[in-house]
Write an enzyme that holds these catalytic residues in place. Sequence first.
Site, PDB file in Angstrom:
ATOM      1  CE1 TYR A  35      -3.260   2.933   0.575  1.00 32.75           C
ATOM      2  CE2 TYR A  35      -1.896   3.458   2.485  1.00 32.75           C
ATOM      3  CZ  TYR A  35      -2.886   3.796   1.582  1.00 32.75           C
ATOM      4  OH  TYR A  35      -3.491   5.027   1.688  1.00 32.75           O
ATOM      5  N   PRO A  88       0.242  14.829   2.766  1.00 32.10           N
ATOM      6  CG  PRO A  88      -1.512  15.397   1.330  1.00 32.10           C
ATOM      7  CD  PRO A  88      -0.128  15.810   1.741  1.00 32.10           C
ATOM      8  CB  VAL A  89       0.690   9.552   3.604  1.00 35.54           C
ATOM      9  CG1 VAL A  89       0.705   8.070   3.264  1.00 35.54           C
ATOM     10  CG2 VAL A  89       1.861  10.262   2.923  1.00 35.54           C
ATOM     11  CB  SER A 117      -4.873  11.990   4.058  1.00 40.96           C
ATOM     12  OG  SER A 117      -5.732  11.404   3.094  1.00 40.96           O
ATOM     13  CE1 TYR A 141      -7.198  12.378  -3.297  1.00 40.07           C
ATOM     14  CE2 TYR A 141      -7.345  11.747  -0.988  1.00 40.07           C
ATOM     15  CZ  TYR A 141      -6.649  11.785  -2.180  1.00 40.07           C
ATOM     16  OH  TYR A 141      -5.398  11.242  -2.249  1.00 40.07           O
ATOM     17  CB  THR A 167      -5.757  15.869  -3.775  1.00 41.81           C
ATOM     18  OG1 THR A 167      -4.831  16.144  -2.719  1.00 41.81           O
ATOM     19  CG2 THR A 167      -5.127  14.871  -4.740  1.00 41.81           C
ATOM     20  NE  ARG A 176      -2.748   4.193  -6.579  1.00 45.72           N
ATOM     21  CZ  ARG A 176      -3.238   4.979  -5.640  1.00 45.72           C
ATOM     22  NH1 ARG A 176      -3.417   4.505  -4.403  1.00 45.72           N
ATOM     23  NH2 ARG A 176      -3.554   6.241  -5.907  1.00 45.72           N
ATOM     24  CE  LYS A 247      -0.168  16.202  -2.472  1.00 49.16           C
ATOM     25  NZ  LYS A 247      -0.421  15.005  -3.294  1.00 49.16           N
ATOM     26  CB  SER A 269       1.957  16.608  -6.607  1.00 43.33           C
ATOM     27  OG  SER A 269       1.756  15.265  -6.195  1.00 43.33           O
ATOM     28  CG  HIS A 271      -1.365  10.935  -5.968  1.00 40.55           C
ATOM     29  ND1 HIS A 271      -2.378  11.837  -5.767  1.00 40.55           N
ATOM     30  CD2 HIS A 271      -1.564   9.960  -5.031  1.00 40.55           C
ATOM     31  CE1 HIS A 271      -3.164  11.426  -4.795  1.00 40.55           C
ATOM     32  NE2 HIS A 271      -2.677  10.294  -4.312  1.00 40.55           N
ATOM     33  CG  ASP A 302       3.735  15.878  -3.585  1.00 40.55           C
ATOM     34  OD1 ASP A 302       3.777  15.690  -4.817  1.00 40.55           O
ATOM     35  OD2 ASP A 302       2.704  15.670  -2.919  1.00 40.55           O
ATOM     36  CB  SER A 303       6.214  13.559  -6.702  1.00 39.72           C
ATOM     37  OG  SER A 303       4.803  13.664  -6.536  1.00 39.72           O
ATOM     38  NE  ARG A 326       5.544   5.535  -2.114  1.00 46.17           N
ATOM     39  CZ  ARG A 326       5.252   6.115  -3.278  1.00 46.17           C
ATOM     40  NH1 ARG A 326       5.931   7.191  -3.660  1.00 46.17           N
ATOM     41  NH2 ARG A 326       4.290   5.635  -4.044  1.00 46.17           N
TER      42      ARG A 326
END
Length: 382
Positions: A35, A88-89, A117, A141, A167, A176, A247, A269, A271, A302-303, A326
């Site tokens: 994940y 935000p994660v 998030s 979101y 976002t 994924r 974002k 970003s 994501h 970010d990213s 991360r």
Amino acid sequence: MLVAGLDGTRPPLSTDLTTLEETARSKLTPDAFAYVAGTAGSGATGRANRAAFERRLLVPRMLRGTVRRDLGVRLAGQRLPAPVLLAPVAAQTVVHPEGELATARAAAAVGLPFVLSTFAGHSLEEVAGQSGQVPRWFQLYLPSDRKVAESLVRRAEASGYTAIVLTVDAAWLGFRPMELDNAYSPFLRGTGIANFTTDPAFRAGLPDASDPAAMVRRWAEISIDPSADWDGLAWLREATDLPVFVKGILHPDDARLAVEHGAHGLVVSNHGGRQLDGSVPALDALPAVSAAVAGRVPVLLDSGVRSGTDVIKALALGADAVLLGRPYVYGLGLAGRQGVEHVLRSLLADLDLALALTGCASPADITPDLITNPPLPSLPVD
């Protein structure tokens, strides 16, 4: 750390934040690791994010007398101790039972803003209670049920969040493979939807508020609005007096449209490579986005951020600050609050030394001429 080593004390985790993913692979459950670490498709975008940082090289200046340094910046009307926020994660309880609560405590200890998030494992009120006096932002979101969206915004305002991060690059979840191969989604198991299950407007639309399966079904139906367009941003601007950052911006025309529709700031970003495989690296998109808004609003990135020199490179290319993702989540999974704090302090120490070694006393001294992008080697001609 070096002085502590005289007594045989070593840091709990590596100070090289690029190594934490492999450490986490061996410690987290397969579902949790998939994940957090998973990216879209073949993972090309995730790899490209790192390659974009590695491709660019710093050209330090000498004899600048950088004995005293100040990492502080102003952003969204507030003074921050460094140009770094916690990205935000979602669903952080997947890696640690305290999840966002531990992250908020670590961020408060270091003084960096935490962007919570929408899809958190703990409610925004609970997280606010662990955040102290450090600025905190709320990532949104946009739900298809605007009553729920408005309720979330009102709760964020009442709980002391000082900005909204909308976002826009996840109207549909990316393909994924790591998650798909594990047949695992935390949300479908009721993890990461605490802001909805505690929301009065969300609960009012439930046929049975005591049925966990009904909650998950309704969350899946309304949590993200795939039909949203720029009018959604205009609606949000009317719904709150808080500054709104958009974002997920990569194209300069979208940057202009966001500003035209009232955005107070942008986050460049992709994501973290989790949405569109083959997408442009965020760092590569940054200069054109920054040029498009021409200083009218702050631009964040970010990213792929993993080090203090990454922060320097981002600022040299036009960012006002970066969001770290991360690495701090790996720290959370490996050592809870202490792990997050270790990651943040390591990044700030690296950033402080990188400033000194490039000849800068503050982020304001970082200029485009500190960075070069060597041409790619030519291929042999047959």
